[in-house]
Design a protein around this motif. Structure first.
Motif, PDB file in Angstrom:
ATOM      1  N   HIS A 228      56.563  12.970 -15.463  1.00  0.00           N
ATOM      2  CA  HIS A 228      56.420  11.524 -15.300  1.00  0.00           C
ATOM      3  C   HIS A 228      55.733  11.133 -13.992  1.00  0.00           C
ATOM      4  O   HIS A 228      54.833  10.297 -13.955  1.00  0.00           O
ATOM      5  CB  HIS A 228      57.798  10.858 -15.404  1.00  0.00           C
TER       6      HIS A 228
ATOM      7  N   GLU B  54      63.195  14.118 -23.499  1.00  0.00           N
ATOM      8  CA  GLU B  54      61.723  14.151 -23.460  1.00  0.00           C
ATOM      9  C   GLU B  54      61.103  14.751 -24.732  1.00  0.00           C
ATOM     10  O   GLU B  54      59.964  14.441 -25.063  1.00  0.00           O
ATOM     11  CB  GLU B  54      61.234  14.909 -22.229  1.00  0.00           C
TER      12      GLU B  54
ATOM     13  N   ALA C  17      57.378   7.146 -29.312  1.00  0.00           N
ATOM     14  CA  ALA C  17      56.216   6.548 -28.633  1.00  0.00           C
ATOM     15  C   ALA C  17      55.053   6.274 -29.583  1.00  0.00           C
ATOM     16  O   ALA C  17      54.228   5.400 -29.324  1.00  0.00           O
ATOM     17  CB  ALA C  17      55.765   7.456 -27.486  1.00  0.00           C
TER      18      ALA C  17
ATOM     19  N   ALA D  85      61.083  11.743 -27.257  1.00  0.00           N
ATOM     20  CA  ALA D  85      60.292  10.557 -26.885  1.00  0.00           C
ATOM     21  C   ALA D  85      58.980  10.409 -27.674  1.00  0.00           C
ATOM     22  O   ALA D  85      58.636   9.294 -28.067  1.00  0.00           O
ATOM     23  CB  ALA D  85      60.031  10.561 -25.385  1.00  0.00           C
TER      24      ALA D  85
ATOM     25  N   THR E 109      56.362   7.858 -20.989  1.00  0.00           N
ATOM     26  CA  THR E 109      57.828   7.842 -20.995  1.00  0.00           C
ATOM     27  C   THR E 109      58.360   8.824 -19.949  1.00  0.00           C
ATOM     28  O   THR E 109      57.656   9.735 -19.526  1.00  0.00           O
ATOM     29  CB  THR E 109      58.352   8.221 -22.393  1.00  0.00           C
TER      30      THR E 109
ATOM     31  N   ASN F 199      53.717  14.116 -24.845  1.00  0.00           N
ATOM     32  CA  ASN F 199      53.018  12.890 -25.251  1.00  0.00           C
ATOM     33  C   ASN F 199      51.510  13.065 -25.387  1.00  0.00           C
ATOM     34  O   ASN F 199      50.824  12.125 -25.798  1.00  0.00           O
ATOM     35  CB  ASN F 199      53.315  11.752 -24.269  1.00  0.00           C
TER      36      ASN F 199
ATOM     37  N   THR G 186      59.434   3.999 -20.814  1.00  0.00           N
ATOM     38  CA  THR G 186      60.885   3.980 -21.010  1.00  0.00           C
ATOM     39  C   THR G 186      61.411   2.644 -20.459  1.00  0.00           C
ATOM     40  O   THR G 186      60.951   2.181 -19.413  1.00  0.00           O
ATOM     41  CB  THR G 186      61.534   5.149 -20.247  1.00  0.00           C
TER      42      THR G 186
ATOM     43  N   LYS H  59      58.023  -1.425 -24.156  1.00  0.00           N
ATOM     44  CA  LYS H  59      59.197  -0.642 -23.753  1.00  0.00           C
ATOM     45  C   LYS H  59      59.841   0.036 -24.951  1.00  0.00           C
ATOM     46  O   LYS H  59      60.031  -0.588 -25.989  1.00  0.00           O
ATOM     47  CB  LYS H  59      60.223  -1.570 -23.097  1.00  0.00           C
TER      48      LYS H  59
END
Ligand code: M6R
Length: 367
Positions: free
Chosen positions: A285, A328, A335, A331, A280, A234, A307, A322
């Motif tokens: 995380h 992963e 995102a 994501a 996420t 991310n 998430t 959300k």
């Protein structure tokens, strides 16, 4: 021509399920999960033997390249470097005939990217183009490649071209991992399956988040600065979120790897600073949740992309958006969508010409 939308940008944001679907069509079989990329066949042996992949791009396309570095290194176990075309072309880089250069460009006409490729080609490297505009200069200079099928992108801020680039780059990484047998079949199939589900998930995100994001945009439209933070897959999305906001709202924004905060930028945090976390659920995380706590402790305003079942991250946030659970590596493709929407509505609140923001051109054909 805007199909009932007020601007090309929001139309193109909503076209993303189709752009991603079209970029997968004929390449990823949704039943067998087999991937066919004819563009790879002609250079298959070179790809397998390559010791290094160099990705060259500018702007949003560079962000796609940065995420591709994380994907390709993880799945294909080959060194990847990601270069700003403008730096690469002027710094006498070391290039050998064993190198694969991946060029990423929506327009296929970006001057710095084009010249960087011509230089690398002259030194014997193989050029692989990921381009949206068929027959463009970068497509023509490439030895092989894969077109993104995003359709024409009119808005100056790139949206659907970016998600189509990510789609094609992940397909490329999974296919190369198959050639090299560098990732398990189970993982390759799981990623392929989840990739085939991305168009529906993007549609779900657009259907379920836009109204809430409009409220967030209204609330924070007068901020003078924004930070965007992410880690791992991310992190490139944090950079892209910040670029989008700068371009179409004229608000100063910066993207950082979340853990870099304590090396300087955390000094900026006070109760007026919105900090957007892309948080996420993934292998880092727990780490990003502690970065969220650090910002909260300094009274920053937390806006997070989470998430959907993540009660802890939600409870820490002033605002949350959300998105559905996913692997992963998938994501980040999801995102980025709410961040595009956020930028668009902040731009609208500030009455900016979002399709044609000041000082920018759709394609940068001069250096
Ligand atoms: O056409 P390209 O992908 O080569 O363009 C590269 C950048 O100029 C472009 O991505 C730019 O950063 C966009 N305005 C971003 O929204």
């Amino acid at each position: 021509e805007k199909g009932g939308y007020e601007h090309f940008m929001i139309k193109e944001i909503h076209e993303q399920p189709q752009a991603i679907f079209d970029s997968l069509r004929g390449r990823l079989d949704p039943e067998s999960l087999n991937i066919t990329l004819s563009g790879l066949d002609t250079i298959k042996e070179k790809l397998i033997a390559a010791k290094r992949v160099i990705i060259v791009a500018c702007g949003t396309s560079w962000h796609a390249g940065l995420l591709a570095e994380y994907w390709i290194e993880e799945l294909c176990r080959v060194n990847v470097e990601v270069e700003y075309a403008s730096e690469f072309r002027y710094r006498n880089p070391i290039i050998t005939p064993e190198d694969i250069i991946i060029a990423i460009s929506q327009s296929g006409e970006t001057a710095d990217t084009l010249v960087a490729l011509e230089n690398a080609k002259a030194q014997g490297a193989t050029i692989f183009g990921i381009v949206n505009v068929v027959g463009s200069s970068i497509a023509r200079v490439s030895d092989a490649g894969i077109y993104t099928h995003a359709g024409p992108e009119i808005g100056v801020a790139s949206t659907k071209a970016f998600s189509a680039q990510l789609t094609v780059l992940l397909l490329f990484a999974i296919k190369l991992a198959e050639f090299k047998q560098s990732a398990s079949e189970e993982l390759r199939k799981q990623l392929s399956k989840e990739l085939s589900e991305v168009p529906d998930k993007v549609k779900y995100i657009l259907d379920s988040t836009v109204e809430d994001i409009k409220v967030i945009a209204k609330k924070y439209q007068n901020a003078t600065d924004f930070l965007f933070l992410g880690r791992g897959y991310n992190f490139p999305i944090a950079l892209e979120g910040a670029l989008k906001l700068k371009e179409i709202s004229y608000i100063h924004a910066e993207g950082y790897p979340a853990a870099e905060m304590k090396h300087g930028p955390i000094a900026l945090v006070d109760e007026t600073l919105p900090v957007v976390f892309i948080a996420t659920k993934d292998r880092v995380h727990e780490k990003i949740v502690s970065n969220m706590q650090e910002i909260k402790a300094r009274s920053g305003k937390l806006i997070s992309v989470v998430t959907e079942d993540d009660q802890l991250a939600i409870s820490l946030s002033d605002e949350h958006i959300k998105i559905p659970a996913s692997h992963e590596m998938i994501a980040p493709i999801l995102a980025v969508i709410p961040l595009q929407v956020l930028s668009y509505y902040v731009g609208i609140e500030r009455q900016i010409d979002v399709d044609r923001p000041r000082n920018l051109a759709k394609s940068v054909t001069v250096e």
